[in-house]
Design a protein around this motif. Structure first.
Motif, PDB file in Angstrom:
ATOM      1  N   UNK A 342      -1.454  -8.484  -8.070  1.00 55.32           N
ATOM      2  CA  UNK A 342      -0.947  -9.303  -6.965  1.00 55.32           C
ATOM      3  C   UNK A 342       0.199  -8.574  -6.273  1.00 55.32           C
ATOM      4  N   UNK A 343       0.472  -9.001  -5.037  1.00 60.45           N
ATOM      5  CA  UNK A 343       1.617  -8.487  -4.287  1.00 60.45           C
ATOM      6  C   UNK A 343       2.639  -9.605  -4.163  1.00 60.45           C
ATOM      7  N   UNK A 344       3.896  -9.297  -4.443  1.00 59.71           N
ATOM      8  CA  UNK A 344       4.954 -10.302  -4.386  1.00 59.71           C
ATOM      9  C   UNK A 344       6.159  -9.736  -3.642  1.00 59.71           C
ATOM     10  N   UNK A 345       6.978 -10.647  -3.119  1.00 61.56           N
ATOM     11  CA  UNK A 345       8.186 -10.249  -2.391  1.00 61.56           C
ATOM     12  C   UNK A 345       9.219 -11.352  -2.492  1.00 61.56           C
ATOM     13  N   UNK A 346      10.477 -10.985  -2.376  1.00 69.85           N
ATOM     14  CA  UNK A 346      11.549 -11.981  -2.343  1.00 69.85           C
ATOM     15  C   UNK A 346      11.619 -12.645  -0.975  1.00 69.85           C
ATOM     16  N   UNK A 347      11.266 -11.886   0.054  1.00 69.06           N
ATOM     17  CA  UNK A 347      11.244 -12.423   1.422  1.00 69.06           C
ATOM     18  C   UNK A 347       9.948 -11.964   2.068  1.00 69.06           C
ATOM     19  N   UNK A 351      10.196  -5.973   1.847  1.00 67.93           N
ATOM     20  CA  UNK A 351       9.266  -5.085   1.158  1.00 67.93           C
ATOM     21  C   UNK A 351       8.461  -5.839   0.104  1.00 67.93           C
ATOM     22  N   UNK A 352       7.164  -5.540   0.038  1.00 68.71           N
ATOM     23  CA  UNK A 352       6.253  -6.141  -0.922  1.00 68.71           C
ATOM     24  C   UNK A 352       5.968  -5.151  -2.035  1.00 68.71           C
ATOM     25  N   UNK A 353       5.798  -5.694  -3.239  1.00 63.76           N
ATOM     26  CA  UNK A 353       5.523  -4.845  -4.407  1.00 63.76           C
ATOM     27  C   UNK A 353       4.272  -5.346  -5.117  1.00 63.76           C
ATOM     28  N   UNK A 354       3.406  -4.422  -5.445  1.00 63.35           N
ATOM     29  CA  UNK A 354       2.156  -4.765  -6.126  1.00 63.35           C
ATOM     30  C   UNK A 354       2.285  -4.488  -7.621  1.00 63.35           C
TER      31      UNK A 354
END
Length: 522
Positions: A342-347, A351-354
């Motif tokens: 999955x890809x997640x981000x704080x905002x 920036x998104x992180x997988x």
């Protein structure tokens, strides 16, 4: 010397009569690196301390060797079951490196690896067509259509639904298929070569369009607006390509991601304006748009861009701190299958992180799946120091590198540090291959906890776990070569940092062994 050898023999005798030996949490048995030994047999015998040496002569049904295996490294018991791992002495492993080097292996697995071959195929094919049309005298709109086609292929290569379809298709190759076919199908994770090749090709076509339109430019209010838009879009295309260079991407990943995302959105919006302005110069706007392939392609690209963001949600996260260097994030908003991430981000606009995911059913049934996060940058450092309670997710869970290994009967899984997280996805697959695990990391019990080690043991009852805080970094190639032979493996899966992954995969592939590791554009 006689006393040392006698103690070693006594230790081996005791371990052969007892299938499980209890160790305290402070006892870690590791092997010293082979290069620290001298040529003399006396120095070789003294390479291990009798206080930290332990041997396990348990026979494995899969082993083709009749010699007993000495311990490479082992994890200890922490108020639970004993957690031991077995393998072979590093010096003895040298005898297993009897593979002949493949001819032209250096060129084939570096300059001409699958990623670069796919890139070259996509780009050179377009380059030939571009030169032919320019010599023949292509119309500006023909160049626009060619650029749009390449942009569509480039963009769809990264759409979650397309990626999932490709991995499901290539991953469905049966284990009964010829090994050559399976080895090729497993290379699907190099799809990024098509993405980047068509992306650069689209820019070349667009440069041709910009040059042709400028050459035939006739001033008018509409044509001046078109000209300004053409060159502004070209500047954005060049910016995307520049920040996508591996050297920049590795050092400034956040800038790469933000430039990539917002420039893509800007190009889509400006392309819509550009096409409508071109249509107003043609007489009938509706006829112009209906007969223009770029118009329909632009609709497809717009829908593909919007789709993942329609699934944008802020979901709860249950953080499980493991140590000052790692945290495990638990999610319940969805279920994931083997090999998905999955890809997640704080905002949502940051920036998104997988992250690769693995099931919680074995040790955390209150949640559905987890991601293992260790320090690798600002985002991960913050996630460990201040664990999030909520994160943003977008799109759908996407299949990744590990999924294609279902087509093999037996594999060796090699990883370092938090790379064990993606490997843990294997534990939930009913059709997973049999496997041996080699994991090199610093203080595994202290950093990742007993629960993580228990999950590792679900993949391999006797994993080879190398604690670098005791042994230092060791060359894993000899260990992998020996396990590959003894286990009768079909392939090797490597998940580590880029340098280690490239080095180990190269060393195995040039010996004719099917080896795979994710690359920067997987």
């Amino acid at each position: 010397m006689a006393e040392v050898q006698a103690k070693q023999a006594h230790t081996r005798t005791e371990s052969s009569t007892s299938s499980e030996t209890a160790y305290s949490t402070s006892e870690i048995q590791t092997v010293k690196q082979a290069h620290t030994r001298t040529d003399s047999s006396t120095s070789s015998d003294m390479a291990y301390s009798t206080d930290t040496y332990a041997a396990d002569e348990k026979k494995h049904s899969y082993s083709a060797s009749t010699t007993s295996q000495t311990s490479v490294s082992s994890i200890t018991k922490a108020n639970r079951e004993s957690y031991q791992s077995t393998s072979s002495d590093l010096e003895a492993n040298a005898e297993f490196d009897d593979y002949s080097q493949k001819r032209f292996g250096f060129v084939r697995y570096t300059a001409l690896n699958v990623y670069r071959r796919l890139f070259s195929l996509a780009f050179i094919g377009n380059a030939i067509a571009f030169v032919y049309l320019m010599v023949k005298g292509a119309a500006p709109l023909d160049l626009v259509n060619a650029s749009a086609i390449n942009l569509a292929v480039c963009g769809l290569c990264r759409h979650p639904l397309v990626v999932n379809s490709l991995f499901l298709t290539f991953g469905s190759v049966p284990r009964s298929a010829p090994m050559r076919l399976r080895r090729l199908a497993c290379k699907i994770f190099h799809l990024g070569g098509v993405h980047s090749g068509t992306g650069v090709a689209s820019c070349v076509w667009y440069i041709g369009f910009a040059g042709t339109y400028t050459y035939h430019f006739q001033p008018s209010p509409a044509s001046i607006a078109v000209l300004v838009l053409i060159w502004f879009v070209l500047a954005l295309l060049l910016a995307i390509i520049a920040v996508a260079h591996p050297a920049f991407r590795a050092k400034r990943h956040d800038y790469f991601e933000l430039t990539h995302r917002f420039s893509n959105w800007a190009i889509l919006a400006l392309f819509w304006v550009l096409i409508f302005l071109l249509g107003t110069q043609d007489g009938s706007l509706s006829t112009f748009l209906i007969n223009l392939p770029a118009f329909w392609i632009l609709i497809l690209l717009t829908l593909a861009t919007i789709h993942p963001w329609l699934l944008l949600r802020r979901v709860p996260v249950k953080a499980e701190p493991l140590s000052p260097h790692a945290v495990r994030l638990h999610f319940s908003h969805a279920t994931v299958r083997f090999g998905q991430g999955i890809s997640v981000a704080r905002h949502p606009l940051a920036d998104w992180h997988s992250f690769a995911s693995f099931t919680d059913q074995f040790d955390a049934p209150d949640t559905n799946f987890s991601c293992l996060v260790s320090k690798a940058g600002d985002w991960t450092r913050q996630a460990i120091a201040a664990p999030p309670t909520h994160l943003w997710k977008r799109g759908v869970p996407t299949y990744g590198f590990g999924y294609v290994f279902r087509m093999f009967e037996r594999i060796i899984v090699v990883t370092t540090g938090s790379g064990i997280g993606p490997c843990l996805s294997f534990i939930e697959d009913a059709k997973r291959p049999e496997m041996r695990v080699v994991w090199q990391t610093k203080s595994p019990l202290k950093t990742y906890g007993q629960r993580t080690l228990d999950l590792v043991k679900r993949m391999d009852e006797e994993p080879v776990v190398i604690d670098t805080s005791v042994s230092g970094r060791v060359d894993m190639l000899p260990i992998v070569l020996r396990l590959y032979k003894e286990f009768g493996a079909d392939a090797v899966c490597v998940i580590s940092n880029p340098q280690m992954t490239r080095s180990l995969v190269y060393g195995l592939e040039t010996r004719g062994i099917a080896a795979y590791g994710p690359i920067f554009d997987s």
